[in-house]
Structures are given as structure tokens and as C-alpha cells.
Scaffold this motif. Structure first.
Motif, PDB file in Angstrom:
ATOM      1  N   GLU A  87       2.794  -7.574   5.905  1.00  0.00           N
ATOM      2  CA  GLU A  87       3.681  -6.508   5.447  1.00  0.00           C
ATOM      3  C   GLU A  87       4.506  -6.958   4.250  1.00  0.00           C
ATOM      4  O   GLU A  87       4.894  -6.170   3.410  1.00  0.00           O
ATOM      5  CB  GLU A  87       4.637  -6.088   6.563  1.00  0.00           C
ATOM      6  N   LEU A  88       4.794  -8.245   4.220  1.00  0.00           N
ATOM      7  CA  LEU A  88       5.704  -8.750   3.205  1.00  0.00           C
ATOM      8  C   LEU A  88       5.018  -9.083   1.893  1.00  0.00           C
ATOM      9  O   LEU A  88       5.535  -8.797   0.827  1.00  0.00           O
ATOM     10  CB  LEU A  88       6.428  -9.984   3.746  1.00  0.00           C
ATOM     11  N   TYR A  89       3.829  -9.692   2.010  1.00  0.00           N
ATOM     12  CA  TYR A  89       3.209 -10.182   0.794  1.00  0.00           C
ATOM     13  C   TYR A  89       2.188  -9.213   0.211  1.00  0.00           C
ATOM     14  O   TYR A  89       1.614  -8.388   0.915  1.00  0.00           O
ATOM     15  CB  TYR A  89       2.559 -11.539   1.047  1.00  0.00           C
ATOM     16  N   CYS A  90       2.004  -9.368  -1.078  1.00  0.00           N
ATOM     17  CA  CYS A  90       1.034  -8.581  -1.827  1.00  0.00           C
ATOM     18  C   CYS A  90      -0.348  -8.669  -1.178  1.00  0.00           C
ATOM     19  O   CYS A  90      -0.820  -9.742  -0.831  1.00  0.00           O
ATOM     20  CB  CYS A  90       0.993  -9.125  -3.248  1.00  0.00           C
ATOM     21  N   GLY A  91      -0.994  -7.529  -1.023  1.00  0.00           N
ATOM     22  CA  GLY A  91      -2.287  -7.486  -0.374  1.00  0.00           C
ATOM     23  C   GLY A  91      -3.407  -8.072  -1.221  1.00  0.00           C
ATOM     24  O   GLY A  91      -4.510  -8.294  -0.733  1.00  0.00           O
ATOM     25  N   LYS A  92      -3.121  -8.315  -2.487  1.00  0.00           N
ATOM     26  CA  LYS A  92      -4.168  -8.825  -3.362  1.00  0.00           C
ATOM     27  C   LYS A  92      -4.044 -10.333  -3.562  1.00  0.00           C
ATOM     28  O   LYS A  92      -4.920 -11.086  -3.163  1.00  0.00           O
ATOM     29  CB  LYS A  92      -4.113  -8.099  -4.709  1.00  0.00           C
ATOM     30  N   CYS A  93      -2.948 -10.776  -4.133  1.00  0.00           N
ATOM     31  CA  CYS A  93      -2.805 -12.209  -4.393  1.00  0.00           C
ATOM     32  C   CYS A  93      -2.260 -12.947  -3.165  1.00  0.00           C
ATOM     33  O   CYS A  93      -2.444 -14.146  -3.040  1.00  0.00           O
ATOM     34  CB  CYS A  93      -1.920 -12.463  -5.601  1.00  0.00           C
ATOM     35  N   LYS A  94      -1.611 -12.239  -2.282  1.00  0.00           N
ATOM     36  CA  LYS A  94      -1.045 -12.790  -1.039  1.00  0.00           C
ATOM     37  C   LYS A  94      -0.053 -13.921  -1.304  1.00  0.00           C
ATOM     38  O   LYS A  94       0.208 -14.750  -0.429  1.00  0.00           O
ATOM     39  CB  LYS A  94      -2.159 -13.249  -0.090  1.00  0.00           C
ATOM     40  N   VAL A  95       0.494 -13.957  -2.499  1.00  0.00           N
ATOM     41  CA  VAL A  95       1.439 -14.997  -2.858  1.00  0.00           C
ATOM     42  C   VAL A  95       2.809 -14.384  -3.143  1.00  0.00           C
ATOM     43  O   VAL A  95       3.833 -14.809  -2.607  1.00  0.00           O
ATOM     44  CB  VAL A  95       0.957 -15.790  -4.093  1.00  0.00           C
ATOM     45  N   GLU A  96       2.789 -13.384  -3.987  1.00  0.00           N
ATOM     46  CA  GLU A  96       4.037 -12.703  -4.342  1.00  0.00           C
ATOM     47  C   GLU A  96       4.372 -11.674  -3.258  1.00  0.00           C
ATOM     48  O   GLU A  96       3.473 -11.091  -2.665  1.00  0.00           O
ATOM     49  CB  GLU A  96       3.865 -11.973  -5.677  1.00  0.00           C
ATOM     50  N   PRO A  97       5.660 -11.432  -3.042  1.00  0.00           N
ATOM     51  CA  PRO A  97       6.013 -10.354  -2.108  1.00  0.00           C
ATOM     52  C   PRO A  97       5.610  -9.002  -2.693  1.00  0.00           C
ATOM     53  O   PRO A  97       5.647  -8.836  -3.910  1.00  0.00           O
ATOM     54  CB  PRO A  97       7.540 -10.446  -2.012  1.00  0.00           C
ATOM     55  N   SER A  98       5.191  -8.086  -1.837  1.00  0.00           N
ATOM     56  CA  SER A  98       4.858  -6.758  -2.342  1.00  0.00           C
ATOM     57  C   SER A  98       6.146  -6.085  -2.815  1.00  0.00           C
ATOM     58  O   SER A  98       7.143  -6.077  -2.098  1.00  0.00           O
ATOM     59  CB  SER A  98       4.179  -5.934  -1.252  1.00  0.00           C
ATOM     60  N   ASN A  99       6.123  -5.556  -4.017  1.00  0.00           N
ATOM     61  CA  ASN A  99       7.350  -4.957  -4.546  1.00  0.00           C
ATOM     62  C   ASN A  99       7.094  -3.778  -5.476  1.00  0.00           C
ATOM     63  O   ASN A  99       7.895  -3.479  -6.344  1.00  0.00           O
ATOM     64  CB  ASN A  99       8.203  -6.024  -5.261  1.00  0.00           C
ATOM     65  N   VAL A 100       5.966  -3.121  -5.279  1.00  0.00           N
ATOM     66  CA  VAL A 100       5.692  -1.948  -6.105  1.00  0.00           C
ATOM     67  C   VAL A 100       5.349  -0.746  -5.233  1.00  0.00           C
ATOM     68  O   VAL A 100       4.544  -0.842  -4.320  1.00  0.00           O
ATOM     69  CB  VAL A 100       4.524  -2.213  -7.084  1.00  0.00           C
ATOM     70  N   LEU A 101       5.986   0.342  -5.551  1.00  0.00           N
ATOM     71  CA  LEU A 101       5.715   1.581  -4.836  1.00  0.00           C
ATOM     72  C   LEU A 101       4.882   2.488  -5.736  1.00  0.00           C
ATOM     73  O   LEU A 101       5.206   2.669  -6.901  1.00  0.00           O
ATOM     74  CB  LEU A 101       7.050   2.247  -4.486  1.00  0.00           C
ATOM     75  N   PHE A 102       3.787   3.003  -5.179  1.00  0.00           N
ATOM     76  CA  PHE A 102       2.923   3.901  -5.956  1.00  0.00           C
ATOM     77  C   PHE A 102       3.327   5.354  -5.745  1.00  0.00           C
ATOM     78  O   PHE A 102       3.641   5.760  -4.633  1.00  0.00           O
ATOM     79  CB  PHE A 102       1.459   3.771  -5.511  1.00  0.00           C
ATOM     80  N   PHE A 103       3.241   6.116  -6.808  1.00  0.00           N
ATOM     81  CA  PHE A 103       3.451   7.559  -6.689  1.00  0.00           C
ATOM     82  C   PHE A 103       2.203   8.276  -7.135  1.00  0.00           C
ATOM     83  O   PHE A 103       1.579   7.859  -8.087  1.00  0.00           O
ATOM     84  CB  PHE A 103       4.637   8.002  -7.564  1.00  0.00           C
ATOM     85  N   PRO A 104       1.811   9.360  -6.504  1.00  0.00           N
ATOM     86  CA  PRO A 104       2.566  10.025  -5.425  1.00  0.00           C
ATOM     87  C   PRO A 104       2.244   9.552  -4.011  1.00  0.00           C
ATOM     88  O   PRO A 104       2.883  10.025  -3.072  1.00  0.00           O
ATOM     89  CB  PRO A 104       2.133  11.485  -5.589  1.00  0.00           C
ATOM     90  N   CYS A 105       1.331   8.622  -3.794  1.00  0.00           N
ATOM     91  CA  CYS A 105       0.923   8.340  -2.407  1.00  0.00           C
ATOM     92  C   CYS A 105       1.961   7.529  -1.626  1.00  0.00           C
ATOM     93  O   CYS A 105       1.917   7.462  -0.409  1.00  0.00           O
ATOM     94  CB  CYS A 105      -0.451   7.666  -2.377  1.00  0.00           C
ATOM     95  N   GLN A 106       2.869   6.845  -2.347  1.00  0.00           N
ATOM     96  CA  GLN A 106       3.964   6.092  -1.729  1.00  0.00           C
ATOM     97  C   GLN A 106       3.527   4.877  -0.917  1.00  0.00           C
ATOM     98  O   GLN A 106       4.203   4.452   0.001  1.00  0.00           O
ATOM     99  CB  GLN A 106       4.854   7.026  -0.902  1.00  0.00           C
ATOM    100  N   HIS A 107       2.354   4.341  -1.261  1.00  0.00           N
ATOM    101  CA  HIS A 107       1.948   3.081  -0.656  1.00  0.00           C
ATOM    102  C   HIS A 107       2.686   1.922  -1.310  1.00  0.00           C
ATOM    103  O   HIS A 107       2.925   1.922  -2.507  1.00  0.00           O
ATOM    104  CB  HIS A 107       0.435   2.885  -0.780  1.00  0.00           C
ATOM    105  N   HIS A 108       3.024   0.941  -0.486  1.00  0.00           N
ATOM    106  CA  HIS A 108       3.776  -0.223  -0.937  1.00  0.00           C
ATOM    107  C   HIS A 108       2.990  -1.450  -0.508  1.00  0.00           C
ATOM    108  O   HIS A 108       3.143  -1.936   0.601  1.00  0.00           O
ATOM    109  CB  HIS A 108       5.160  -0.186  -0.271  1.00  0.00           C
ATOM    110  N   LEU A 109       2.077  -1.896  -1.361  1.00  0.00           N
ATOM    111  CA  LEU A 109       1.101  -2.892  -0.925  1.00  0.00           C
ATOM    112  C   LEU A 109       1.003  -4.113  -1.819  1.00  0.00           C
ATOM    113  O   LEU A 109       0.586  -5.176  -1.369  1.00  0.00           O
ATOM    114  CB  LEU A 109      -0.302  -2.266  -0.885  1.00  0.00           C
TER     115      LEU A 109
END
Ligand SMILES: [Zn+2]
Ligand SMILES: [Zn+2]
Ligand SMILES: [Zn+2]
Ligand SMILES: [Zn+2]
Length: 137
Positions: A87-109
Motif C-alpha cells: 500500500e505504501l510503496y510504488c507498484g512499479k519501482c517498489k522503492v519510492e513511496p506511492s505519491n501520485v493520484l490519477f484523475f479521474p479514476c483516483q487510483h493511488h499506486l
């Protein structure tokens, strides 16, 4: 029993630390899912944030609350620790914390870097019209 005398953080403490980062600062049960605008703090769940007028983090007036959809839980993840990490880390690099919200779907990944060149959401394939950086404390 192995002789685990290394300096790594004990799983229990690590778990507490992750929980703090991922779970609502008020109820500490639900995931952080309420993004305050304009300050972009992401510290509380949508239930605890309901009706809030000021951000508890920076005291700015809350003009709008976005509901954030976090990483969909992967079924193979068994331990609580791994679940919180996902839940905390980026789903792609798995290193950085996830910190971007997409619009309009509002996924935070994802983290800012991994989301930079993305045109469609990696979870629901919706077109990304806009992104917003979020801040967890
Ligand atoms: Zn809460
Ligand atoms: Zn704030
Ligand atoms: Zn990333
Ligand atoms: Zn999406």
C-alpha cells in the motif's frame, strides 16, 4: 530457530512503522484515503475526514476532499507487513513511496517518477487526464 542477530528492524516494529504510514492518523484502522485539497495531505481515512474544515497536518482550509483508491490488494500477499508495504510503496519501482493520484479514476499506486510518462492507469486502464502529488506524513 535461526540465529537472527542482524541489525534489521524487528517485524513487529516494522509493522507499527508501516501502519503509521499507511493507516489513518485518527482511527488507525482504515487506510489513508482522504486527500485534502489544496494542501494535498493524505493522512486520514475518508470516514474520519468527513466534515473536517481544516487539515490537521498544516491547518489549511480544506476546500475539497478527494477519495483516494489505494493499491488493489494482491491475493498472494499473505503477511500483514507485505500487505502494508504494497500500500505504501510504488507498484512499479517498489522503492519510492506511492505519491501520485490519477484523475479521474483516483487510483493511488505509483511514485511521481514512474507515473511521469504514463497515459493510462496501470490498474484500471482509464485515461490519465491529470495527476496530483500527495503527501503522507
Ligand atoms: Zn480514520
Ligand atoms: Zn495539509
Ligand atoms: Zn515508482
Ligand atoms: Zn485507475
Amino acid at each position: 530457530m535461526g540465529n537472527g542477530k542482524d541489525a534489521s528492524i524487528p517485524p513487529k516494529e516494522e509493522n507499527t512503522r508501516l501502519k503509521k504510514l499507511v493507516c489513518c492518523s485518527k482511527c488507525q484502522v482504515n487506510y489513508k484515503s482522504a486527500l485534502f485539497r489544496p494542501c494535498c495531505h493524505l493522512n486520514m481515512c475518508i470516514i474520519c475526514a468527513f466534515g473536517l474544515k481544516y487539515c490537521p497536518e498544516c491547518n489549511s482550509t480544506i476546500e475539497e476532499i478527494f477519495k483516494v483508491i489505494l493499491t488493489p490488494l494482491i491475493q498472494t500477499i499473505v503477511s500483514d507487513n507485505a500487505r502494508l508495504k504494497s500500500e505504501l510503496y510504488c507498484g512499479k519501482c517498489k522503492v519510492e513511496p506511492s505519491n501520485v493520484l490519477f484523475f479521474p479514476c483516483q487510483h493511488h499506486l505509483l511514485c511521481l517518477d514512474c507515473a511521469k510518462d504514463l497515459e493510462v492507469c496501470c490498474s484500471c486502464s482509464a485515461e490519465i487526464r491529470r495527476t496530483k502529488q500527495t503527501f503522507r506524513s
